[in-house]
Structure formats: C-alpha cells, structure tokens
Design a protein around this motif. Structure first.
Motif, PDB file in Angstrom:
ATOM      1  N   ASP A  20     -18.231   0.266 -27.502  1.00 53.43           N
ATOM      2  CA  ASP A  20     -19.218   0.688 -29.316  1.00 53.43           C
ATOM      3  C   ASP A  20     -17.648   0.033 -29.852  1.00 53.43           C
ATOM      4  O   ASP A  20     -17.344   1.067 -30.122  1.00 53.43           O
ATOM      5  CB  ASP A  20     -19.656   1.644 -29.828  1.00 53.43           C
ATOM      6  N   PRO A  21     -18.107  -0.932 -30.633  1.00 55.05           N
ATOM      7  CA  PRO A  21     -16.999  -1.133 -31.706  1.00 55.05           C
ATOM      8  C   PRO A  21     -17.094   0.161 -32.987  1.00 55.05           C
ATOM      9  O   PRO A  21     -14.721   0.226 -33.627  1.00 55.05           O
ATOM     10  CB  PRO A  21     -17.082  -2.483 -32.340  1.00 55.05           C
ATOM     11  N   ASN A  22     -18.069   0.667 -33.217  1.00 55.41           N
ATOM     12  CA  ASN A  22     -17.663   1.978 -34.448  1.00 55.41           C
ATOM     13  C   ASN A  22     -17.032   3.010 -33.644  1.00 55.41           C
ATOM     14  O   ASN A  22     -17.072   3.773 -32.439  1.00 55.41           O
ATOM     15  CB  ASN A  22     -18.795   1.758 -34.721  1.00 55.41           C
ATOM     16  N   PRO A  23     -15.992   3.851 -34.478  1.00 49.66           N
ATOM     17  CA  PRO A  23     -15.261   4.524 -33.307  1.00 49.66           C
ATOM     18  C   PRO A  23     -15.273   5.908 -33.643  1.00 49.66           C
ATOM     19  O   PRO A  23     -15.044   6.744 -32.802  1.00 49.66           O
ATOM     20  CB  PRO A  23     -13.953   3.735 -34.815  1.00 49.66           C
ATOM     21  N   THR A  24     -16.644   5.687 -34.882  1.00 49.92           N
ATOM     22  CA  THR A  24     -17.423   7.444 -35.232  1.00 49.92           C
ATOM     23  C   THR A  24     -18.857   7.018 -33.668  1.00 49.92           C
ATOM     24  O   THR A  24     -18.597   8.435 -33.186  1.00 49.92           O
ATOM     25  CB  THR A  24     -18.406   7.103 -36.048  1.00 49.92           C
ATOM     26  N   VAL A  25     -18.438   6.549 -32.829  1.00 47.20           N
ATOM     27  CA  VAL A  25     -19.567   6.734 -31.801  1.00 47.20           C
ATOM     28  C   VAL A  25     -18.667   6.282 -30.660  1.00 47.20           C
ATOM     29  O   VAL A  25     -18.665   7.355 -29.620  1.00 47.20           O
ATOM     30  CB  VAL A  25     -20.994   5.189 -31.730  1.00 47.20           C
ATOM     31  N   ARG A  26     -17.410   5.401 -30.650  1.00 50.57           N
ATOM     32  CA  ARG A  26     -16.769   5.407 -29.460  1.00 50.57           C
ATOM     33  C   ARG A  26     -15.865   6.539 -29.012  1.00 50.57           C
ATOM     34  O   ARG A  26     -15.471   7.082 -28.228  1.00 50.57           O
ATOM     35  CB  ARG A  26     -16.000   4.635 -29.562  1.00 50.57           C
ATOM     36  N   ARG A  27     -14.596   7.379 -29.930  1.00 54.47           N
ATOM     37  CA  ARG A  27     -14.615   8.603 -29.796  1.00 54.47           C
ATOM     38  C   ARG A  27     -14.418   9.478 -29.133  1.00 54.47           C
ATOM     39  O   ARG A  27     -14.243   9.891 -28.136  1.00 54.47           O
ATOM     40  CB  ARG A  27     -13.323   8.690 -30.936  1.00 54.47           C
ATOM     41  N   PRO A  28     -16.116   9.713 -29.641  1.00 52.68           N
ATOM     42  CA  PRO A  28     -16.408  11.034 -28.525  1.00 52.68           C
ATOM     43  C   PRO A  28     -16.977  10.588 -27.780  1.00 52.68           C
ATOM     44  O   PRO A  28     -16.952  11.452 -27.326  1.00 52.68           O
ATOM     45  CB  PRO A  28     -17.925  11.197 -29.984  1.00 52.68           C
ATOM     46  N   ALA A  29     -17.176   9.778 -26.893  1.00 52.14           N
ATOM     47  CA  ALA A  29     -17.855   9.577 -26.283  1.00 52.14           C
ATOM     48  C   ALA A  29     -16.690   8.994 -25.177  1.00 52.14           C
ATOM     49  O   ALA A  29     -16.350  10.035 -23.977  1.00 52.14           O
ATOM     50  CB  ALA A  29     -17.973   8.123 -26.120  1.00 52.14           C
ATOM     51  N   GLU A  30     -15.443   8.851 -25.245  1.00 55.05           N
ATOM     52  CA  GLU A  30     -13.924   8.844 -25.043  1.00 55.05           C
ATOM     53  C   GLU A  30     -13.078  10.333 -24.344  1.00 55.05           C
ATOM     54  O   GLU A  30     -13.605  10.473 -23.159  1.00 55.05           O
ATOM     55  CB  GLU A  30     -12.896   7.823 -25.507  1.00 55.05           C
ATOM     56  N   LYS A  31     -13.628  10.901 -25.811  1.00 51.52           N
ATOM     57  CA  LYS A  31     -13.059  12.685 -25.467  1.00 51.52           C
ATOM     58  C   LYS A  31     -14.442  12.829 -24.725  1.00 51.52           C
ATOM     59  O   LYS A  31     -13.265  14.623 -23.811  1.00 51.52           O
ATOM     60  CB  LYS A  31     -13.493  13.168 -26.632  1.00 51.52           C
ATOM     61  N   PHE A  32     -15.422  12.964 -24.530  1.00 50.61           N
ATOM     62  CA  PHE A  32     -16.820  14.038 -23.292  1.00 50.61           C
ATOM     63  C   PHE A  32     -15.762  13.056 -22.026  1.00 50.61           C
ATOM     64  O   PHE A  32     -15.781  14.061 -21.362  1.00 50.61           O
ATOM     65  CB  PHE A  32     -17.661  12.976 -23.835  1.00 50.61           C
ATOM     66  N   LEU A  33     -15.721  11.578 -21.906  1.00 49.04           N
ATOM     67  CA  LEU A  33     -15.538  11.787 -20.690  1.00 49.04           C
ATOM     68  C   LEU A  33     -13.895  12.528 -19.915  1.00 49.04           C
ATOM     69  O   LEU A  33     -13.344  13.214 -19.173  1.00 49.04           O
ATOM     70  CB  LEU A  33     -15.442   9.871 -20.353  1.00 49.04           C
ATOM     71  N   GLU A  34     -13.047  12.663 -21.176  1.00 50.32           N
ATOM     72  CA  GLU A  34     -11.721  13.115 -20.956  1.00 50.32           C
ATOM     73  C   GLU A  34     -11.942  14.577 -20.607  1.00 50.32           C
ATOM     74  O   GLU A  34     -11.309  14.723 -19.738  1.00 50.32           O
ATOM     75  CB  GLU A  34     -10.869  13.142 -22.241  1.00 50.32           C
ATOM     76  N   SER A  35     -13.555  15.528 -21.371  1.00 54.02           N
ATOM     77  CA  SER A  35     -13.136  16.503 -20.774  1.00 54.02           C
ATOM     78  C   SER A  35     -13.518  16.647 -19.313  1.00 54.02           C
ATOM     79  O   SER A  35     -14.075  17.767 -19.057  1.00 54.02           O
ATOM     80  CB  SER A  35     -14.180  17.240 -22.280  1.00 54.02           C
ATOM     81  N   VAL A  36     -14.688  15.991 -19.251  1.00 50.64           N
ATOM     82  CA  VAL A  36     -15.301  15.799 -17.941  1.00 50.64           C
ATOM     83  C   VAL A  36     -14.570  15.329 -16.775  1.00 50.64           C
ATOM     84  O   VAL A  36     -14.671  16.209 -15.292  1.00 50.64           O
ATOM     85  CB  VAL A  36     -16.894  15.300 -17.464  1.00 50.64           C
ATOM     86  N   GLU A  37     -13.482  14.489 -16.497  1.00 47.76           N
ATOM     87  CA  GLU A  37     -12.815  13.947 -15.292  1.00 47.76           C
ATOM     88  C   GLU A  37     -12.350  14.699 -14.456  1.00 47.76           C
ATOM     89  O   GLU A  37     -11.730  14.746 -13.275  1.00 47.76           O
ATOM     90  CB  GLU A  37     -12.348  13.263 -15.991  1.00 47.76           C
ATOM     91  N   GLY A  38     -12.064  16.489 -14.916  1.00 46.50           N
ATOM     92  CA  GLY A  38     -11.430  17.544 -13.999  1.00 46.50           C
ATOM     93  C   GLY A  38     -12.211  18.430 -13.224  1.00 46.50           C
ATOM     94  O   GLY A  38     -11.947  18.397 -12.277  1.00 46.50           O
ATOM     95  N   ASN A  39     -13.746  17.952 -13.542  1.00 41.97           N
ATOM     96  CA  ASN A  39     -14.899  18.195 -12.672  1.00 41.97           C
ATOM     97  C   ASN A  39     -14.562  17.662 -11.283  1.00 41.97           C
ATOM     98  O   ASN A  39     -14.895  16.037 -11.304  1.00 41.97           O
ATOM     99  CB  ASN A  39     -15.974  17.852 -13.027  1.00 41.97           C
ATOM    100  N   GLN A  40     -15.260  18.427 -10.104  1.00 38.39           N
ATOM    101  CA  GLN A  40     -15.083  17.719  -8.585  1.00 38.39           C
ATOM    102  C   GLN A  40     -16.617  16.794  -8.875  1.00 38.39           C
ATOM    103  O   GLN A  40     -17.333  16.653  -9.727  1.00 38.39           O
ATOM    104  CB  GLN A  40     -15.924  18.914  -7.915  1.00 38.39           C
ATOM    105  N   ASN A  41     -16.510  15.287  -8.248  1.00 41.17           N
ATOM    106  CA  ASN A  41     -17.333  14.609  -7.608  1.00 41.17           C
ATOM    107  C   ASN A  41     -17.734  13.699  -9.533  1.00 41.17           C
ATOM    108  O   ASN A  41     -17.921  12.820  -9.595  1.00 41.17           O
ATOM    109  CB  ASN A  41     -18.684  15.231  -8.172  1.00 41.17           C
ATOM    110  N   TYR A  42     -16.558  13.681 -10.583  1.00 39.01           N
ATOM    111  CA  TYR A  42     -16.453  12.878 -11.223  1.00 39.01           C
ATOM    112  C   TYR A  42     -15.987  11.073 -10.338  1.00 39.01           C
ATOM    113  O   TYR A  42     -16.456  10.252 -10.870  1.00 39.01           O
ATOM    114  CB  TYR A  42     -15.514  12.959 -12.427  1.00 39.01           C
TER     115      TYR A  42
END
Length: 967
Positions: A20-42
């Motif tokens: 999404d070009p809108n940073p208010t939508v894009r940034r939280p999504a990027e932050k979420f993916l960053e927060s779960v990437e340490g989980n097994q099976n990601y």
C-alpha cells in the motif's frame, strides 16, 4: 506459527498491506512481519504462499519478502542467537531448488538469489549435495529449468572474481570444477549445436543465446582465480566456439530498440571480457588464439554502429584491445604506423565523440552523468574505454600516438573556431582527447599523477580553457568539460590560482551543471598537494576571495535542484578545512544555515554523501572556532542541541552515529565539568535499543568516555543506577567478538576516571566476566585488550590490589594469569600508549608486589622481567592463529547503518599515564634500584641465575641511562 490456512490467510493480508502506498497502512504491516519473522515455520509459510497462492501479486511479494528474510537472517553470527530454527533451515534447503526451477521467471530470480545467499554461508560444508542436485537438471532438456540452474550457479560463483586467494577458496573452486566443469562444457557444446539446428527459429535462439551468455559468465568466474587444468585441456573447444560466436552477424536477433542491448550484444560483450581475462592472465596459453580474436574484435568494432544498445559491447571490445596492447609480447601487433593510425581513426576518435544520445542523457539527468564521470563509475562507457586504450597505446608508442592525435585535436579545434555555437562537440572531444593523452597514470583521489611530456598542457590551458572560464559559452556540457580541465594537476600553480576566482563566479550560475562543476573543481583544487605535502593553494592565497567563496557556496545550495548537492557540500567542507581560522568571523552566520539544512534533511535522509559532508562541516566549524576560543562551545550547543534532540526523538537511524560524534567533540572541549543539558541525556544513552545497532557502538562508546573523562565523580554521585547501567553496556560489548575492544575502551575509562570507592563493589564481578569470556572464546584481539586493562588497573590501584583481586577469585590465580597470559602474550600488544601502560604495570608488579619476592610466585619474576625487556626491544608479534576469523562489522548481515567515522571529529590519542612517566625503561631501572636497596643482594642474584645474556645487556643499558645501579 502453525502451517494452516488461517496463518496463510493472515500472512496474505499483511503482505498485501506492505504494497500500500499509504505509509499509515504500510508501516504497521512491515512492523508486524518483522515481529513474527523469528517464529518457527515463518519462512515455510512464505514458501507455501509463493508456490500455491492464486494471486500472482502475492506470490511475487512473498518471494521478495522471503529473499530479504534470508538475506537478513541466514548468517549465523557468533555471540548472537540463531534467527532461523534448524528445522526451518533443513526444510528450506530440501525444497528451494525444486521450487525455484518450477516457478515462473519473476519468482525464479528471487529464489535463485536466496539460494546464492544460503550457498554463500552453507556451501559446500553444510550443503554438499547442492551442486549435484543442480547439475542433474542439465539433462532435463528444458531450458527454463537449465537457465534457472545457470542463473543460480552464476550468482553463487561470481564472488570468485573478487575474493582473495586462500586455501579454503581454492578447495571450494576445486570441488566446483570437479562437479561442474565437464557438464558445463557438454552443455555449452550441445547449446551451440542447438543454435545451428534452430538457426531460423528466432524464439528458440533467444532462449539459447541467454543460456550461452550465462555459460560465458560462469566460464569467466571459474577461470578468474587461476587457469584450471580442465579448461586448459579443453581450451580449443571453448575458444573456437567463442570466436565463432563473435563473428555472428549483429543483425541476427536484431530488435528495433535503440537503447537496450540485445541478447547477441550481451553474449559478445561477455566473450570480449573472457578473451581479455585470458589475454591478461594466461597470455602464454592464449597466444595461439590471440591473433584470431584481435582480428574478430577489430572487425566487430569497425562494423558496429553508434547506437546506445552497442555501448557495452563496444566498451568491452575496446577494453580487450587496451589490455592486449600494453603487454610487451603483443607489442609487435601494433608497431605498424598504419595500424596505429587506423586504431586512432576508426576506434578511438569515433568513440570519443559526444553523441546526441549522450547529450540527451546529460540534459535529462546531469547529476547522474556528472557522478559517473567524476567518480569513475563510467566504466562501461565508450569514452572511458577509448581513454584506457589511448593510455595503453602510449605505454610503447607515446610519440607516434601523440603525433597522430595532435593532428586530430588541431582540426577539431579549428572546426570549433569556425562556428562555436554549432560545432561545440568538436571542442568537447578535443578536451577529452587532450586530457586522455596527458595522463599516463591517474587515481580517482588525486587525478592525473603522471603526465605525457609531449603534450603542452599549459599552452592548451591558456588558449582553450581560460577563455571559456572567463566567458563561458552557453553549452552546459562544454562548460562542464572546461571546468573538469581547469584543475589538471600538472599545470603551473599560477594558472590554477588564476582559475580559482573564475570558478567562484561560476558558483552563482543557475545552471546545475555549471555550479556543480565549479564546486567540484574548487574542491579538487583545495585538495591538491604541493611538493612538501602541504596544500598547493594556501589559506593566505585564498584570503582575497574568502568572503565571495563562502557566500557563493552557500547561495548555490539555495539554487533549484541543488538543495542537497553533495559536490557543493564537499566544497564547503574542503573550504573550511583549507581556510581554518579565516572562517571564524563568518561562522555565527553560517552555523545557522548549516543547522537549518540539517533539520530539513533529517526529515528524510536520502543523500548519504551530502549528509556526511554536512556533519564534517559542522565538526570543522566547532573545532576551528573553539580552538581560537573554547568558551564559544556553548553557542554551538545552543544552535545544535534543538536539532539533535529532534533527531534523537524521531530515531533518525542514519544520523545517530553522527550526532554522537559531534556531541563527543563538543563535550571534550569543556573543561572538567559536564553541563546539565548533557547530564539529562545520560540515562537515554544507556538504553539497550541504541546498542542493538552496530553503527552506534563506536560513537556511543566515545561519548560515554567523554562523560567519564569530564565528570566521573559527578556521574558516580548523581544516581545509584548510573554505574550498573554503564557496566551493563560493558557486559554486552565484552560478550561480542566484534565489539569486545569497545567494551574495554569503556572499562578503561571507568577505571581511570571514576572515584575508586564508587566501583569497589563491582570490581570482582568485572574480572569474573572477563575470565568467563577468556574461557569461552580467547581471541588475540581480546587478549591484547585484556593485557592493557589489567596493567591499567595495576597502575591505578597498585600491584598489591591486582594480586589480591585475582587471588580472591581463586587461590593462585595471579600466578596463572602471569604465566599463561602476561608472559607469553605481552609481545602482541601494539600501539605506543598501550605498550607504555603494559610496561608501567609490569614494572609495578615486579617491584611493588611483595608476593613476587617471597612466595611461589617468585619463580615468575625473571620470566616476567624477560617479557618486559622483550616488549621494549623485540619486534611486535603480529601473528594471528589460523582458526581466528574476526567478523568484519561491515559484513554483519541485514541492513544496518554502518558506522561512518567523521574525519574532522577525530579524537586525540589519550595517555592515561601522561607525563608522570616519560621513558618506561628509565622507570624500570629506577624501580629495580629502589627494590634492590630494600632487599640487598636479592635482585642481582635473581638476574645472574636466570635472565638471558642479551636481556641482561639491555638492562645494563637502562641502568646506565638512569644513572643507578643494583645493590
């Protein structure tokens, strides 16, 4: 994270939001993916999506996300947690090759990159079957699969082109050759045959030619380090077919695109590279084939048009001729005057001309054009290759080549004189030719360093450059070329000084090109060194122009398109550095402009070079002004702190290392006290999140050292949690092989500057942490730092305190440390201050520690003295054990702001012992004399029984120099 539909659905939604070009939508999504990437099976979920999702956009997005995830996390860094579980690692390696080969090209490219990142770490030891799995696919006959394998192999092996030779590298290449060279050669022959079978099928040829290009790239990588026996034995197959491909008609696979190189051009370009590699590195083996290649490449050059799509091919072909002509045993190929004339006329001159396409590229993006030209990244341009060929030919044929070109230069300048407005390209080419001819050798940093004596640069400058500097004609590119020629190194100084005010005037020009070249030319002029390595142009010679120079440089930053022009900012930095105290009267005005600029660029840092020079200019302003008057430091703090506060609050990661360096510089100027504005910031500097980023560590340690130096006592008294906070940082740093030396810098400052009683309760724990690290991972770097710390502790608290703290941790520990670490390793300590600390510390242990004279430690007394004399007299032991591979900070995985050292924020070397000890050898002699008077007869007898003769001779010299003797 379980492998189920719900998790796949959630992941799909978040991936979609990252687009999404809108940073208010894009940034939280990027932050979420960053927060779960340490989980097994990601990563397995991502691979499942890119294979099975019905939405092609999501498949590509998952592929890119997966590749970036691998790039950030695959490398296992010592002392840091493993970011991908072993189960996931195994599953990825088991499936990724198959998945890559069965995916569409867009996804295949991403997975191919991911395989090469994994291969860089795991191949061959942890992924032994990777190559066999890939090679078996050559037999599939499906070129989508074959090209996937070739693309992956290329990204895996291309690092062989720039890695340093080592046994480990050669074993890997040997393994690759054993598995890969024969199948690659068979595939090469089969693909050539298929090209002949399908000679009229354009679509088939496109696929086959892209395979041949990849095969040719692999040939280059596998032959780069050394000539493998396999390729030497099969040279005829490769060279005969390469030669045949070079002679194919360019019209084959012809496209209408004037800009983009076609498949045949790319293939021929790579073959020119391969031929140049063999001509340079394996000329003896290549000699039988060379004349054929010279003829083929010559024919290719004279028959290829001026269109942009041929640029890479033509520049590589010219580079081949350049590499051949400068080798002594190919000299005979170029000796004939007709051949030289022909090369000059048909290859060099046409490729030095400034084409309409070049003019368009220049006008569309002059900044990019200038960058490539000034910084030498125009490596694949025709002009650059033609320059290299001129230089190569001049090696053996300087006279004839200069004579041939002089005629061309004169006729070009004649054409220009007839109609300057219409024929400006002739003058442009003439200047380019003269500067190519003039420079026998040049470096990016210093420009032309060796000149062709046959070219009269001075005359050319006076007649053809100065007039245009005085009244520039309107053609941007020519003005720029004139500007570049205005700082040729070999001109007399008076000509350069004559050019300087003219260039300062050009800074006012509205044309971006004009003020950029003027700024660049001035920056180069101010950098030039004279005969005794001082600047060629002095501050005194610039005095009449100082005000105009500074005014025009800062006004140029306000011109359209130049608000973040790195060449102007670099010229500001260089002007400050040259002019020194002459800038002081202007600083009150200029500092406001610099801080305002800093505030603007900190909102969205996008020009790293510009930002770096901006911070360097700030450092110079502070350093130069405060050198003249240290009390002005407070006015700098008033100007800078509001901007720094905003940068820290907004966590502008790129700028934090710079801010910490400038703050250190400011704090170090204060006399021994810490202003309250700094004290308020102190707790924030200890926050763990700041220390997670590699780039912050060196400047933060320096800043904390400045705090301790200026106010160790006030930090100790201000709050009970300050010292544990500092020691927490020390503990984190000491655990890391990459940063342990920074931990010691901090610890040494704590020992040196904190009141002794404030750290009494922590001392034993500090030593225990150091011993734990010694046991778990003992590296040369750690031992050197440990030795300096132990001896500084001894200097600060005394030898008895050192012996007692060791023996309180474990009985007889003091003797073990002396025997196992100090005596055998002290020779490795480097640096004058570090050696002095060790010498004074060891002297104290020898002469002020009673336990060394009358316990079982006495047997270590002479070996310790011997080691100290060795530290004074023997060369430094700089050997490093084979099994030590330090992690390079720059090499740390994933994106992190690398630490950028500011040259003008440089810290003076600090000697904690200072003038108290001038010459440590004299101190040793005096201390031994004192000891011997306290216990007469003991010292001479210990020396005569076990100190070797050479060491004893050195010691006699120290005693004589100190005019003392042993009793």
């Amino acid at each position: 994270m379980e492998l189920n539909d719900a998790n796949l659905q959630t992941l799909t939604e978040f991936l979609r939001k990252t687009l999404d070009p809108n940073p208010t939508v894009r940034r939280p999504a990027e932050k979420f993916l960053e927060s779960v990437e340490g989980n097994q099976n990601y990563p397995i979920l991502l691979l499942t999506l890119l294979e099975k999702s019905q939405d092609n956009v999501i498949r590509v997005c998952a592929a890119v996300t997966f590749k970036n995830y691998i790039k950030r996390n695959w490398r296992i860094v010592e002392d840091e947690p493993n970011k991908i579980s072993n189960g996931d690692r195994t599953a990825i390696k088991a499936n990724i090759v198959n998945l890559m080969l069965s995916s569409p090209e867009q996804i295949q490219k991403q997975l191919s990159d991911a395989i090469s990142i994994i291969g860089r770490e795991d191949f061959p030891q942890k992924w032994p079957d990777l190559l066999t799995e890939m090679v078996t696919r050559f037999r599939s006959g499906d070129f989508h699969i074959i090209n996937g394998v070739l693309r992956t192999a290329h990204s895996l092996f291309k690092r062989y082109r720039h890695e340093f030779k080592s046994n480990e590298l050669w074993s890997e290449i040997k393994l690759v050759l054993e598995t890969f060279a024969l199948p690659l050669t068979e595939l090469f022959k089969a693909t050539i045959e298929l090209c002949q079978t399908h000679a009229t099928d354009i679509n088939a040829l496109k696929v086959l030619f892209s395979s041949l290009t990849l095969i040719s790239k692999l040939f280059y990588s596998l032959n780069f380090q050394d000539l493998p026996e396999f390729f030497e034995d099969n040279m005829d197959t490769w060279m005969t077919n390469f030669h045949m491909l070079l002679t194919l008609d360019n019209k084959l696979l012809q496209t209408d695109d004037e800009e983009e190189a076609g498949l045949l051009e790319l293939l021929k370009s790579q073959i020119c590279d391969n031929a140049a590699l063999y001509a340079q590195k394996y000329d003896e083996e290549f000699q039988p084939y060379l004349p054929r290649f010279v003829t083929a490449i010559w024919n290719l050059l004279v028959s290829t048009g001026q269109e942009v799509k041929y640029d890479l091919l033509v520049s590589n072909a010219i580079q081949f001729l350049a590499s051949v002509c400068e080798r002594p045993h190919y000299k005979h190929l170029f000796e004939d005057q007709n051949i030289l004339t022909s090369i000059c006329e048909k290859v060099i001159v046409p490729n030095m001309e400034f084409r309409s396409a070049d003019e368009e590229a220049f006008e569309d993006n002059s900044e990019e054009y200038i960058r490539r030209d000034l910084e030498g990244s125009d490596i694949d341009t025709r002009r650059r290759a033609a320059c290299d060929l001129v230089r190569g030919l001049c090696k053996f044929f300087e006279g004839p080549v200069t004579a041939i070109f002089s005629g061309y230069v004169n006729s070009m300048l004649g054409e220009y004189a007839k109609n300057p407005g219409g024929n400006w390209k002739h003058k442009d080419a003439a200047i380019y030719l003269v500067t190519s001819l003039a420079s026998k050798a040049q470096t990016q940093k210093h420009g032309i360093t060796q000149a062709n004596e046959l070219v009269n640069l001075n005359e050319f400058f006076v007649n053809h450059i100065l007039p245009d500097l005085k009244s520039p004609n309107g053609k941007n590119i020519l003005i720029y070329r004139v500007g570049k020629a205005s700082y040729i190194r070999n001109l007399p100084k008076e000509q350069l000084i004559q050019a300087t005010p003219l260039l300062i005037t050009h800074l006012q020009a509205e044309s971006t090109v004009q003020h950029t070249y003027a700024a660049h030319a001035l920056e180069r002029l101010f950098t030039m060194r004279g005969p005794n390595n001082t600047t060629l142009i002095t501050a005194a010679e610039m005095a009449p122009f100082t005000e105009q120079l500074l005014n025009n440089l800062f006004k140029a930053l306000a011109l359209p398109g130049s608000s973040e022009n790195e060449y102007i900012m670099k010229a500001i930095m260089r002007s400050f550095s040259l002019l020194q105290e002459a800038i002081v009267p202007y600083i009150p005005t200029l500092i406001g402009q610099l801080t305002h600029k800093l505030l603007l660029v900190s909102k969205n840092p996008s020009k790293p070079h510009f930002n770096h020079y901006l911070f360097e200019s700030l450092c110079l302003s502070v350093r130069i002004t405060c050198k003249a008057n240290p009390t002005t430091v407070s006015s700098f703090e008033e100007a800078l702190f509001p901007v720094f506060t905003e940068i820290l609050q907004n966590d502008v990661q790129e700028f934090l290392p710079y801010v910490f360096q400038v703050m250190s510089l400011l704090l170090e100027i204060h006399s021994n006290s810490i202003p309250s504005s700094y004290m308020a910031l102190f707790p924030h500097l200890l926050q763990p999140v700041l220390w997670e980023r590699t780039g912050n560590i060196p400047p933060l340690v320096r800043l904390l050292q400045a705090y301790l130096e200026k106010g160790g006592a006030s930090i100790a008294n201000s709050a009970a949690d300050k010292i544990p906070g500092l020691l927490g940082v020390f503990q984190k740093l000491i655990a890391s092989k990459a940063n342990d030396h920074q931990g010691f810098y901090l610890l040494n400052s704590i020992i040196e500057h904190m009141p002794p009683d404030s750290i009494t309760q922590y001392r034993k724990q500090i030593f225990i942490l150091l011993f734990q690290r010694l046991q778990s991972s003992k590296t040369t770097k750690f031992i050197k730092s440990f030795l300096v710390f132990v001896n500084l502790y001894c200097v600060k608290y005394g030898a008895i305190a050192l012996q007692e703290i060791f023996d309180s941790i474990q009985p007889k520990m003091f003797g073990m440390v002396l025997e196992k670490i100090v005596i055998p390793e002290v020779q490795k300590v480097s640096g004058a201050v570090e050696k002095k600390i060790c010498a004074v510390g060891i002297t104290k242990v020898l002469t002020e520690c009673p336990a060394m004279m009358d316990t079982e430690y006495t047997k270590l007394w002479t070996p310790l003295l011997q080691a100290l004399i060795g530290l004074f007299e023997l060369p430094e032991d700089d050997s490093i054990p084979d099994d030590e591979h330090f992690i390079d900070i720059e090499d740390a995985p994933g994106y992190q702001t690398a630490f950028s050292q500011l040259a003008f924020a440089g810290k003076k070397e600090h000697d904690p012992i200072g003038d108290a000890v001038g010459n440590p050898k004299i101190l040793l002699a005096q201390s031994l004399h004192k000891l011997s008077t306290a216990c007469p007869g003991r010292v001479p007898s210990m020396l005569s029984t076990s100190l070797n003769a050479e060491a004893l001779q050195y010691l006699q010299g120290y005693l004589q120099a100190a005019t003392v003797q042993l009793v």
